[in-house]
Design a protein around this motif. Sequence first.
Motif, short mmCIF file in Angstrom:
data_model
loop_
_atom_site.label_atom_id
_atom_site.label_comp_id
_atom_site.label_asym_id
_atom_site.label_seq_id
_atom_site.Cartn_x
_atom_site.Cartn_y
_atom_site.Cartn_z
N THR A 24 0.80 -1.54 -0.28
CA THR A 24 0.25 0.28 -0.07
C THR A 24 0.64 1.80 0.06
O THR A 24 0.65 2.36 -0.51
CB THR A 24 -1.20 0.12 1.47
OG1 THR A 24 -1.37 -0.94 1.15
CG2 THR A 24 -1.58 1.20 1.09
N HIS A 25 2.09 1.64 0.64
CA HIS A 25 2.68 2.50 0.84
C HIS A 25 3.52 2.53 -0.51
O HIS A 25 3.37 3.69 -1.16
CB HIS A 25 4.25 1.84 1.11
CG HIS A 25 5.28 3.27 1.91
ND1 HIS A 25 6.44 3.27 2.19
CD2 HIS A 25 5.02 4.05 1.70
CE1 HIS A 25 7.15 4.13 1.80
NE2 HIS A 25 6.12 5.63 1.98
N SER A 85 1.01 4.59 -2.71
CA SER A 85 1.37 5.34 -3.07
C SER A 85 1.93 6.65 -3.77
O SER A 85 2.05 7.34 -3.75
CB SER A 85 1.31 5.85 -1.14
OG SER A 85 1.23 7.37 -1.01
#
Length: 295
Positions: free
Chosen positions: A90-91, A94
């Motif tokens: 998820t990082h 982003s």
Amino acid sequence: MDFLEAHHPCGKDTPFFMYVAYLAPHDPRPMPRKFLDMYDESKIELPPNFMKKHPFENGDLRGRDEKLAQFPRDPAEIKRHLKEYYAMITHLDSEIGRVLDAVGRLGLADNTIFVLAGDNGLALGQHGLMGKQSCYEHSNRVPLIFAGPSVPAGNRSDAYVYLFDIFPTLCELAGVALPATVETRSLVKAMNDTSEKVRDYMFYGYRECQRAVKDRKYKLIEYVIHGKHTKTQLFDLESDPWETHDLSGDPARAGEIQRLRRVLEGIKGEWGDTFPKFGEIFWNGFYKMKGKPSS
């Protein structure tokens, strides 16, 4: 982003190539706390093919990746690893988004081809393993996404492709002549025609101990440990995509095993792979691919 900012003054029509290789998702798994807090460990489910230990010696059961979790695998510990893995992905998502925003902000989005690819998957408890060092689907199937000019939006393909097909694909999309030495295949046709399968078989290998081949239904995996053929696996990927039921002991599947062994030998011959045939004794620490030792 700094590169894009520096390049933009040259003009939108100035060609550029940018290759960005992220650490993520890989151990160690650092990420900002906010991404870790997005996932509740208690709600994470173990995959259907979770095992406390791999059922037989595969040639690398005590490698570096496999020592990242205790033996036998503890479900609670595996869930913690999965939480960190999801948070790191998820990082990563982003951060990729920040790059894409910069391309758009500079007015380059409509004239830029984007490729997102992973290089391998991780087991993280599947089949009792932790790392990538196997021929199972969880280690070999990776995301591959193209976007940009001449790439049809929203098309999804189940074609059999390798990551080295990216180069001829980019050459065709960019109108660049393909060097005569390139042996791989452009995926442009498959992008536009979802019935295009590119290949009938996929071939996998890990060091001197594992080889595999699959067609649209079956996957065959062969193991040679310390110079001796020790194990065969056969999976029906249509009915058993998680590879939980080894069919190699079923007499009714013997014909499929022999057929796929012949295919495997043919592909090995194409690539100059000296991995032994079924039943042969072999051990020299390395297999040779096109005459060069593999690391």
